[in-house]
Write an enzyme that holds these catalytic residues in place. Structure first.
Site, PDB file in Angstrom:
ATOM      1  N   HIS A  31      -0.895  -0.608  -9.893  1.00 28.84           N
ATOM      2  CA  HIS A  31      -1.342  -1.662  -8.793  1.00 28.84           C
ATOM      3  C   HIS A  31      -2.115  -2.978  -9.446  1.00 28.84           C
ATOM      4  O   HIS A  31      -3.216  -3.431  -9.551  1.00 28.84           O
ATOM      5  CB  HIS A  31      -2.522  -0.904  -8.290  1.00 28.84           C
ATOM      6  N   ARG A  58       0.761  -1.274  -0.322  1.00 31.25           N
ATOM      7  CA  ARG A  58       0.074   0.118   0.037  1.00 31.25           C
ATOM      8  C   ARG A  58       0.732   1.299   0.063  1.00 31.25           C
ATOM      9  O   ARG A  58       1.868   1.394   0.729  1.00 31.25           O
ATOM     10  CB  ARG A  58      -0.917   0.099   1.368  1.00 31.25           C
TER      11      ARG A  58
HETATM   12  C1  GLV Z   1      -4.521  -5.817  -3.724  1.00 30.65           C
HETATM   13  O1  GLV Z   1      -4.018  -5.060  -3.570  1.00 30.65           O
HETATM   14  C2  GLV Z   1      -5.129  -6.715  -2.747  1.00 30.65           C
HETATM   15  O2  GLV Z   1      -5.323  -6.279  -1.675  1.00 30.65           O
HETATM   16  O3  GLV Z   1      -5.332  -7.977  -2.985  1.00 30.65           O
END
Ligand code: GLV
Length: 316
Positions: A279, A231
């Protein structure tokens, strides 16, 4: 039983087909509804990714909420506010560990083989072989040793790099064979001082938010590399940029950001030693995720406690 799915990232039809198929395999009768199309319908179980809090708090009959990803930071605060007694259950690997191991091993090889230096030489049209750091002392440090951290560390260890780790408790989770030095989080500085490539795979919690600021990152040796695939808010992006500019950090491979999508005017986009991905390091796979959720629902139906129940005090 009725399952409600809220997932803005995936066509609902894919979830419904996979869930219905796995429910049939387990001889469970399910009705699967698209929560964004039928927000009023009440469900027994919710499967969610970034759900709106008013919808979640209107679901008064939920027996459990399944987070359709590994990190629960987007949904846990809402659950604590509006559904405090309902268990929140996260995905356990479900095909994501392998993707994470792929992502991290590419970044480790990119760092070790000095690809950022070669990219700089290429921009100048210079043909110049560089000396590699000795592999045996090129320590790869995993900050966070949950399912993602463990999968990636195991792969990198199998590539013959020395591995070390740092986790909240200083121990691997039960059942994880992790024969590496593991530092507790209160010895973060000592861990960082030994680390040539820092791989951040911590959950975002009250304890980890902003953990990697300028002072912390300065404990990395000069020329270290950073990989963040958990994160964005675990590290301070401005401090990271300063350390890239000063050369203290040789490169950063970043999949996650404090604001996503990363804003167009963010200088990280243009930093020659930053590599940006949107991401995608480990994405939820509908088939394995639906199979896992249905197995956990079957366990709940038998009166058992499934794996992956989030500990609200720890935040993951
Ligand atoms: C992706 O960021 C997840 O938390 O699976």
């Amino acid at each position: 039983m009725r399952l409600a799915v809220w997932d803005p990232d995936e066509p609902f039809r894919r979830w419904r087909e996979a869930l219905v198929q796995h429910a049939a395999d387990l001889k469970l009768a399910v009705e699967v509804i698209d929560a964004s199309a039928e927000p009023e319908a009440q469900a027994d179980f919710a499967l969610v990714w970034h759900p709106p809090s008013d919808w979640l708090s209107s679901q008064l009959g939920l027996r459990a909420v399944f987070n359709l990803g590994a990190g629960v930071d987007a949904v846990l605060p809402q659950m604590q506010r509006s559904l405090p007694g309902v268990p929140l259950i996260r995905l356990e690997d479900a095909g994501m560990g392998r993707q994470m191991a792929d992502y991290v091993s590419e970044a480790v090889l990119h760092a070790w083989r000095r690809m950022a230096d070669y990219a700089a030489l290429q921009r100048q049209g210079r043909w110049e072989p560089l000396v590699l750091p000795p592999r045996g002392s090129f320590n790869i440090g995993f900050l966070g040793l949950g399912q993602m951290g463990f999968a990636a560390a195991k792969r990198v260890a199998a590539m013959d790099f020395p591995v070390l780790a740092c986790s909240r408790s200083g121990q691997a989770r039960a059942g994880f064979d992790a024969p590496w030095p593991i530092y507790p989080l209160d010895r973060l500085d000592a861990f960082l001082a030994q680390t040539r490539v820092l791989v951040v795979l911590l959950p975002l919690t009250a304890q980890t938010r902003g953990l990697l600021d300028y002072a912390a990152l300065c404990h990395l040796p000069k020329g270290a590399h950073l990989v963040n695939a958990s994160r964005g808010a675990v590290l301070d992006q401005d401090d990271l940029l300063d350390l890239l500019h000063s050369g203290h950090l040789a490169s950063a491979t970043l999949d996650v950001f404090t604001t996503e999508p990363l804003p167009q005017d963010d200088p990280l986009w243009r930093h020659p030693r930053a590599r940006i991905t949107p991401h995608v390091a480990a994405q939820t796979l509908v088939g394995p995720a639906a199979a896992q959720v249905m197995r956990k629902i079957a366990a709940i139906e038998r009166g058992e406690r499934p794996g992956g129940v989030v500990d609200a005090r720890l935040g993951y």
